[in-house]
Design a protein around this motif. Structure first.
Motif, PDB file in Angstrom:
ATOM      1  N   LEU A  93      -8.956 -13.178  -8.468  1.00 17.07           N
ATOM      2  CA  LEU A  93      -9.155 -11.838  -7.916  1.00 17.07           C
ATOM      3  C   LEU A  93      -9.186 -11.866  -6.391  1.00 17.07           C
ATOM      4  CD1 LEU A  93     -11.809 -10.356 -10.382  1.00 17.07           C
ATOM      5  CD2 LEU A  93      -9.345  -9.982 -10.362  1.00 17.07           C
ATOM      6  N   ASP A  94      -9.761 -12.917  -5.813  1.00 18.06           N
ATOM      7  CA  ASP A  94      -9.760 -13.037  -4.350  1.00 18.06           C
ATOM      8  C   ASP A  94      -8.341 -13.144  -3.812  1.00 18.06           C
ATOM      9  OD1 ASP A  94     -12.497 -12.923  -4.324  1.00 18.06           O
ATOM     10  OD2 ASP A  94     -12.779 -15.096  -4.228  1.00 18.06           O
ATOM     11  N   GLY A  95      -7.483 -13.885  -4.536  1.00 15.33           N
ATOM     12  CA  GLY A  95      -6.090 -13.970  -4.114  1.00 15.33           C
ATOM     13  C   GLY A  95      -5.379 -12.629  -4.200  1.00 15.33           C
ATOM     14  N   MET A  96      -5.648 -11.864  -5.248  1.00 16.23           N
ATOM     15  CA  MET A  96      -5.048 -10.536  -5.359  1.00 16.23           C
ATOM     16  C   MET A  96      -5.561  -9.605  -4.263  1.00 16.23           C
ATOM     17  SD  MET A  96      -4.707  -9.561  -9.399  1.00 16.23           S
ATOM     18  CE  MET A  96      -3.941  -8.020  -8.889  1.00 16.23           C
ATOM     19  N   ILE A  97      -6.834  -9.743  -3.915  1.00 16.85           N
ATOM     20  CA  ILE A  97      -7.401  -8.893  -2.851  1.00 16.85           C
ATOM     21  C   ILE A  97      -6.712  -9.182  -1.522  1.00 16.85           C
ATOM     22  CG2 ILE A  97      -9.494  -8.453  -1.521  1.00 16.85           C
ATOM     23  CD1 ILE A  97     -11.061  -9.007  -4.129  1.00 16.85           C
ATOM     24  N   ARG A  98      -6.466 -10.462  -1.225  1.00 16.84           N
ATOM     25  CA  ARG A  98      -5.788 -10.803   0.031  1.00 16.84           C
ATOM     26  C   ARG A  98      -4.365 -10.253   0.061  1.00 16.84           C
ATOM     27  NH1 ARG A  98      -8.604 -15.754  -0.836  1.00 16.84           N
ATOM     28  NH2 ARG A  98      -6.759 -16.630  -1.885  1.00 16.84           N
ATOM     29  N   MET A  99      -3.681 -10.273  -1.075  1.00 20.65           N
ATOM     30  CA  MET A  99      -2.310  -9.773  -1.116  1.00 20.65           C
ATOM     31  C   MET A  99      -2.263  -8.253  -1.025  1.00 20.65           C
ATOM     32  SD  MET A  99      -0.597 -12.503  -1.126  1.00 20.65           S
ATOM     33  CE  MET A  99       0.992 -11.685  -1.267  1.00 20.65           C
ATOM     34  N   THR A 100      -3.179  -7.560  -1.694  1.00 15.16           N
ATOM     35  CA  THR A 100      -3.164  -6.099  -1.635  1.00 15.16           C
ATOM     36  C   THR A 100      -3.652  -5.572  -0.290  1.00 15.16           C
ATOM     37  OG1 THR A 100      -5.361  -6.084  -2.685  1.00 15.16           O
ATOM     38  CG2 THR A 100      -3.443  -5.804  -4.124  1.00 15.16           C
ATOM     39  N   SER A 101      -4.492  -6.338   0.404  1.00  9.40           N
ATOM     40  CA  SER A 101      -5.011  -5.874   1.700  1.00  9.40           C
ATOM     41  C   SER A 101      -3.934  -5.859   2.782  1.00  9.40           C
ATOM     42  CB  SER A 101      -6.181  -6.752   2.146  1.00  9.40           C
ATOM     43  OG  SER A 101      -5.762  -8.100   2.301  1.00  9.40           O
ATOM     44  N   VAL A 102      -2.848  -6.613   2.569  1.00  6.01           N
ATOM     45  CA  VAL A 102      -1.760  -6.614   3.560  1.00  6.01           C
ATOM     46  C   VAL A 102      -0.624  -5.680   3.152  1.00  6.01           C
ATOM     47  CG1 VAL A 102      -2.285  -8.950   4.324  1.00  6.01           C
ATOM     48  CG2 VAL A 102      -0.688  -8.607   2.431  1.00  6.01           C
ATOM     49  N   GLY A 103      -0.843  -4.867   2.106  1.00  3.27           N
ATOM     50  CA  GLY A 103       0.131  -3.839   1.766  1.00  3.27           C
ATOM     51  C   GLY A 103       0.933  -4.068   0.511  1.00  3.27           C
ATOM     52  N   ASN A 104       0.713  -5.158  -0.218  1.00  4.96           N
ATOM     53  CA  ASN A 104       1.471  -5.400  -1.443  1.00  4.96           C
ATOM     54  C   ASN A 104       0.925  -4.533  -2.578  1.00  4.96           C
ATOM     55  OD1 ASN A 104       3.338  -7.606  -0.670  1.00  4.96           O
ATOM     56  ND2 ASN A 104       1.434  -8.707  -0.288  1.00  4.96           N
ATOM     57  N   SER A 105       1.774  -4.201  -3.522  1.00  9.13           N
ATOM     58  CA  SER A 105       1.349  -3.466  -4.712  1.00  9.13           C
ATOM     59  C   SER A 105       0.628  -4.406  -5.669  1.00  9.13           C
ATOM     60  CB  SER A 105       2.558  -2.830  -5.399  1.00  9.13           C
ATOM     61  OG  SER A 105       3.464  -3.830  -5.837  1.00  9.13           O
ATOM     62  N   LEU A 106      -0.023  -3.813  -6.658  1.00  8.16           N
ATOM     63  CA  LEU A 106      -0.757  -4.623  -7.621  1.00  8.16           C
ATOM     64  C   LEU A 106       0.157  -5.552  -8.428  1.00  8.16           C
ATOM     65  CD1 LEU A 106      -3.481  -2.138  -8.967  1.00  8.16           C
ATOM     66  CD2 LEU A 106      -3.821  -4.158  -7.548  1.00  8.16           C
ATOM     67  N   PRO A 107       1.304  -5.083  -8.947  1.00  4.11           N
ATOM     68  CA  PRO A 107       2.186  -6.022  -9.660  1.00  4.11           C
ATOM     69  C   PRO A 107       2.696  -7.150  -8.773  1.00  4.11           C
ATOM     70  CG  PRO A 107       2.737  -3.767 -10.244  1.00  4.11           C
ATOM     71  CD  PRO A 107       1.780  -3.688  -9.109  1.00  4.11           C
ATOM     72  N   MET A 108       3.056  -6.838  -7.515  1.00  5.99           N
ATOM     73  CA  MET A 108       3.541  -7.887  -6.619  1.00  5.99           C
ATOM     74  C   MET A 108       2.415  -8.858  -6.269  1.00  5.99           C
ATOM     75  SD  MET A 108       6.044  -9.235  -5.135  1.00  5.99           S
ATOM     76  CE  MET A 108       7.247  -7.925  -5.407  1.00  5.99           C
ATOM     77  N   ALA A 109       1.218  -8.358  -6.036  1.00  9.08           N
ATOM     78  CA  ALA A 109       0.091  -9.239  -5.758  1.00  9.08           C
ATOM     79  C   ALA A 109      -0.229 -10.114  -6.965  1.00  9.08           C
ATOM     80  CB  ALA A 109      -1.129  -8.413  -5.360  1.00  9.08           C
ATOM     81  N   PHE A 110      -0.106  -9.550  -8.152  1.00  9.08           N
ATOM     82  CA  PHE A 110      -0.360 -10.320  -9.366  1.00  9.08           C
ATOM     83  C   PHE A 110       0.652 -11.457  -9.505  1.00  9.08           C
ATOM     84  CE2 PHE A 110      -0.110 -11.222 -13.873  1.00  9.08           C
ATOM     85  CZ  PHE A 110      -1.425 -11.172 -14.285  1.00  9.08           C
TER      86      PHE A 110
END
Length: 309
Positions: A143-160
């Motif tokens: 979840l921490d990795g997904m949070i870092r990816m979504t905080s820079v503008g990625n969508s949830l599927p791309m962050a996943f």
């Protein structure tokens, strides 16, 4: 007498299972209502064509029991193939035939098979608990990795998809199955729900519900994921402390429940002449039935005591 004794033993086992299901029905009903309410909120945001599901095929109903068994093996970190079933069944049959040859009584076969089934169930349950602990330990970091990816503008599927590449086993296998379903055309929450269904973990069910709400409703999903990660860490820490405090009581319950059965089985196999009156004399049958009733009653009470801690 042997047939009535075997029938009474089967009846007692079914009665113990019914009592256990009845005691745990209230908690399961509450959990099911909570998850159904979350799913209902998700369904209200779906288009009408997605809400319609095709009726189950006749072959799918026949394979329900086999799918449940495959899900049990997946939760135990075992490959869901027919070889596992064959090995477990053959080993139990060999033990039953060995007990029959050693004791020279057909009554020994159901007793040994019952003991073998209990040991297999304990072994699978131990593997399932270890697998669940590993999954829950990896979820906060994921979840921490997904949070870092979504905080820079990625969508949830791309962050996943991006975060999945840095996850180790056993969580990686679950995420890979989710990605396979996504590549086949399913949404992220639907693919995750399909991949996590065999594991029966509330944290995974909550995760796919949160992802579904974030994809359909919007909002700051990273804040929700951050709170989920913090809650999972606190919950795991509290559960570890509780397990350490109650470990002595739970271990005592297991020893008290299994020690009479283990000692009786060992003495019967080592010196069958000593226990022959229990299998051939009518009074021995009565003693054996009383011992079975006392063992099942004591084991059930100790199990409830250990589970209530």
């Amino acid at each position: 007498m042997i047939q009535s004794l075997a029938l009474a033993a089967i009846t007692l086992l079914l009665l113990a299972g019914a009592i256990e299901l009845w005691w745990g029905s209230a908690l399961r009903l509450q959990q099911r209502k909570s998850l159904e309410s979350i799913e209902q909120r998700l369904v209200t945001h779906q288009p009408a064509e997605r809400r319609m599901q095709p009726p189950p095929l006749p072959g799918q109903r026949k394979r329900a029991l086999l799918q449940s068994a495959d899900g049990l093996l997946m939760r135990a970190d075992l490959p869901p193939n027919r070889a596992i079933y064959a090995v477990i069944a053959c080993f139990g049959l060999v033990l039953a035939l060995l007990a029959w040859w050693r004791i020279s009584s057909v009554l020994a076969m159901p007793l040994v098979l019952g003991l073998y089934s209990a040991l297999v169930w304990l072994w699978l349950r131990r593997r399932i608990e270890k697998q669940q602990q590993k999954l829950l330990a990896q979820l906060p970091d994921f979840l921490d990795g997904m949070i870092r990816m979504t905080s820079v503008g990625n969508s949830l599927p791309m962050a996943f998809q991006t975060t999945t590449k840095s996850v180790a086993m056993p969580l990686r296998s679950l995420l890979d199955r989710t990605l396979s379903s996504m590549h086949a055309g399913a949404d992220l929450d639907q693919a995750l729900a399909l991949a996590t269904r065999p594991y029966h973990l509330e944290e995974l069910s909550l995760l796919h519900a949160v992802l579904g709400i974030g994809m359909r409703v919007g909002g700051r999903s990273d804040h929700i994921l951050q709170r989920m990660g913090d809650f999972m860490r606190d919950h795991a820490h509290a559960r570890a402390e509780l397990k350490a405090i109650t470990s002595e009581t739970r271990m005592s319950a297991w020893v008290l429940a299994l020690l009479p059965v283990a000692v009786a089985t060992f003495m019967t196999l080592v010196d069958p002449v000593f226990f022959k009156p229990m299998f051939y004399e009518p009074l021995g049958h009565k003693f054996l039935l009383v011992a079975l009733v006392l063992e099942l009653t004591g084991g059930l009470l100790l199990y409830r005591l250990a589970k209530s801690l």
